[in-house]
Design a protein around this motif. Structure first.
Motif, PDB file in Angstrom:
ATOM      1  N   GLY A  78       0.798  -1.155  -0.060  1.00  0.00           N
ATOM      2  CA  GLY A  78       0.078  -0.090  -0.065  1.00  0.00           C
ATOM      3  C   GLY A  78       0.760   1.147   0.182  1.00  0.00           C
ATOM      4  N   ASP A  79       0.361   2.440  -0.149  1.00  0.00           N
ATOM      5  CA  ASP A  79       0.735   3.643  -0.405  1.00  0.00           C
ATOM      6  C   ASP A  79       0.399   4.402   0.934  1.00  0.00           C
ATOM      7  OD1 ASP A  79       1.032   6.717  -1.073  1.00  0.00           O
ATOM      8  OD2 ASP A  79       2.438   5.670  -2.410  1.00  0.00           O
ATOM      9  N   PRO A  80       1.401   4.975   1.751  1.00  0.00           N
ATOM     10  CA  PRO A  80       1.000   6.014   2.777  1.00  0.00           C
ATOM     11  C   PRO A  80       0.344   7.125   2.608  1.00  0.00           C
ATOM     12  CG  PRO A  80       3.352   5.243   2.968  1.00  0.00           C
ATOM     13  CD  PRO A  80       2.652   4.904   1.645  1.00  0.00           C
ATOM     14  N   LEU A  81       0.406   7.653   1.250  1.00  0.00           N
ATOM     15  CA  LEU A  81      -0.300   8.831   0.994  1.00  0.00           C
ATOM     16  C   LEU A  81      -1.838   8.426   0.456  1.00  0.00           C
ATOM     17  CD1 LEU A  81      -0.197  11.938   0.598  1.00  0.00           C
ATOM     18  CD2 LEU A  81       0.401  11.480  -2.054  1.00  0.00           C
ATOM     19  N   ALA A  82      -2.025   7.110   0.025  1.00  0.00           N
ATOM     20  CA  ALA A  82      -3.204   6.938  -0.219  1.00  0.00           C
ATOM     21  C   ALA A  82      -4.128   6.418   0.884  1.00  0.00           C
ATOM     22  CB  ALA A  82      -3.430   5.671  -1.061  1.00  0.00           C
ATOM     23  N   GLU A  83      -3.391   5.809   1.951  1.00  0.00           N
ATOM     24  CA  GLU A  83      -4.067   5.671   3.274  1.00  0.00           C
ATOM     25  C   GLU A  83      -4.678   7.031   3.937  1.00  0.00           C
ATOM     26  OE1 GLU A  83      -1.361   3.255   5.330  1.00  0.00           O
ATOM     27  OE2 GLU A  83      -1.491   1.643   3.789  1.00  0.00           O
ATOM     28  N   ALA A  84      -3.605   8.100   4.153  1.00  0.00           N
ATOM     29  CA  ALA A  84      -3.682   9.264   4.742  1.00  0.00           C
ATOM     30  C   ALA A  84      -5.029   9.962   4.092  1.00  0.00           C
ATOM     31  CB  ALA A  84      -2.532  10.089   4.416  1.00  0.00           C
ATOM     32  N   GLU A  85      -5.202   9.972   2.767  1.00  0.00           N
ATOM     33  CA  GLU A  85      -6.311  10.409   2.078  1.00  0.00           C
ATOM     34  C   GLU A  85      -7.602   9.738   2.029  1.00  0.00           C
ATOM     35  OE1 GLU A  85      -6.352  13.681   0.611  1.00  0.00           O
ATOM     36  OE2 GLU A  85      -4.732  13.736   1.739  1.00  0.00           O
ATOM     37  N   GLY A  86      -7.531   8.373   2.377  1.00  0.00           N
ATOM     38  CA  GLY A  86      -8.604   7.416   2.638  1.00  0.00           C
ATOM     39  C   GLY A  86      -9.051   6.896   1.167  1.00  0.00           C
ATOM     40  N   VAL A  87      -8.170   6.716   0.145  1.00  0.00           N
ATOM     41  CA  VAL A  87      -8.416   6.221  -1.158  1.00  0.00           C
ATOM     42  C   VAL A  87      -7.610   4.786  -1.283  1.00  0.00           C
ATOM     43  CG1 VAL A  87      -9.247   8.366  -2.312  1.00  0.00           C
ATOM     44  CG2 VAL A  87      -6.835   7.473  -2.325  1.00  0.00           C
ATOM     45  N   ALA A  88      -8.010   4.018  -2.287  1.00  0.00           N
ATOM     46  CA  ALA A  88      -7.682   2.664  -2.500  1.00  0.00           C
ATOM     47  C   ALA A  88      -5.974   2.760  -3.171  1.00  0.00           C
ATOM     48  CB  ALA A  88      -8.573   1.956  -3.380  1.00  0.00           C
TER      49      ALA A  88
END
Length: 251
Positions: free
Chosen positions: A15-25
């Motif tokens: 996974g990607d930390p930026l995607a997780e922080a923004e709540g997207v897949a």
């Protein structure tokens, strides 16, 4: 010139930390000014005249978005260079390569990458001068390659002008691995080039040309028309910068 475009939109293992922080897949789905970054990049390359757009991504929401915007999808390889090779296998040359997190990408920068690649070159690589980046984004902290003609940062814009560009893909993978250790990149060129680099006599254009010759291609530097061409969304601070830039541009 008619050309195809490849957008790298793969997801990092785990996974990607930026995607997780923004709540997207996936990072490609992070929204900027109300639009997914991938959509912005697709719009930019299409606006530059790309006749065919291929997105390297896993099946799922990113692939669905790509297809909804009339793009083809190829499965990404384990690394960026492998994904580029898959894209080149699908489209052939000439092929413009960029990334889905290049949220500020402009059609003019794409055209500059293409038109700035000499007619006798196989590969064009766009980089921006530190001065240009600092002028546009004074607080930006980036990794720079230090050469006799200044400090440079990559722009995630590559133009594979001829089929011989395929020879460069494996070498690019090695360069990417060493991008924070430029002396190791130069060391691959031989003792003479390393000495020129150490003495501050090697320009970036000379380094790219010598590396290209070493691997059997004609490679050329394309200087970015804007320092913002070197800004992509690798981390939350980058995303904040991008959103602030767009807000400023909108007045």
């Amino acid at each position: 010139m008619s050309f195809a475009a490849l957008v790298l939109a793969g997801t990092r293992p785990g996974g990607d930390p930026l995607a997780e922080a923004e709540g997207v897949a996936a990072k490609a789905l992070v929204t900027v000014d109300g639009e997914a970054m991938l959509s912005r990049v697709i719009g930019a390359v299409r606006g530059a005249g790309a006749g065919r757009i291929v997105v390297a991504c896993d099946e799922g929401p990113v692939a669905e978005l790509a297809r909804a915007q009339d793009c083809e999808v190829v499965q990404p390889a384990r690394g960026p260079a492998g994904s580029v090779q898959r894209g080149l296998d699908v489209t052939g040359a000439p092929l413009l390569v960029t990334t889905a997190d290049h949220a500020l990408l402009q059609p003019g920068w794409v055209r500059a990458a293409i038109e700035g690649t000499p007619d006798d070159a196989d590969v064009g690589v766009m980089l921006a001068r530190r001065e240009a980046i600092k002028a546009e984004l004074p607080g930006s902290r980036r990794t720079y390659l230090r050469f006799a003609d200044g400090h440079w940062s990559g722009c995630n814009l590559f133009f594979l002008r001829t089929p011989d560009a395929a020879k460069a893909i494996a070498a690019w993978q090695g360069i990417e691995a060493d991008r924070k250790r430029p002396w190791r990149i130069v060391a691959k060129l031989g003792l003479g080039t390393l000495l020129d680099y150490a003495l501050g006599r090697l320009t970036l254009a000379e380094g790219i040309a010598r590396l290209g010759k070493r691997i059997g291609v004609r490679a050329a530097l394309v200087e970015a028309p804007s320092g913002l061409a070197a800004v992509d969304a690798d981390k939350p601070s980058d995303l904040a910068d991008i959103r602030a830039i767009l807000a400023r541009q909108q007045g």
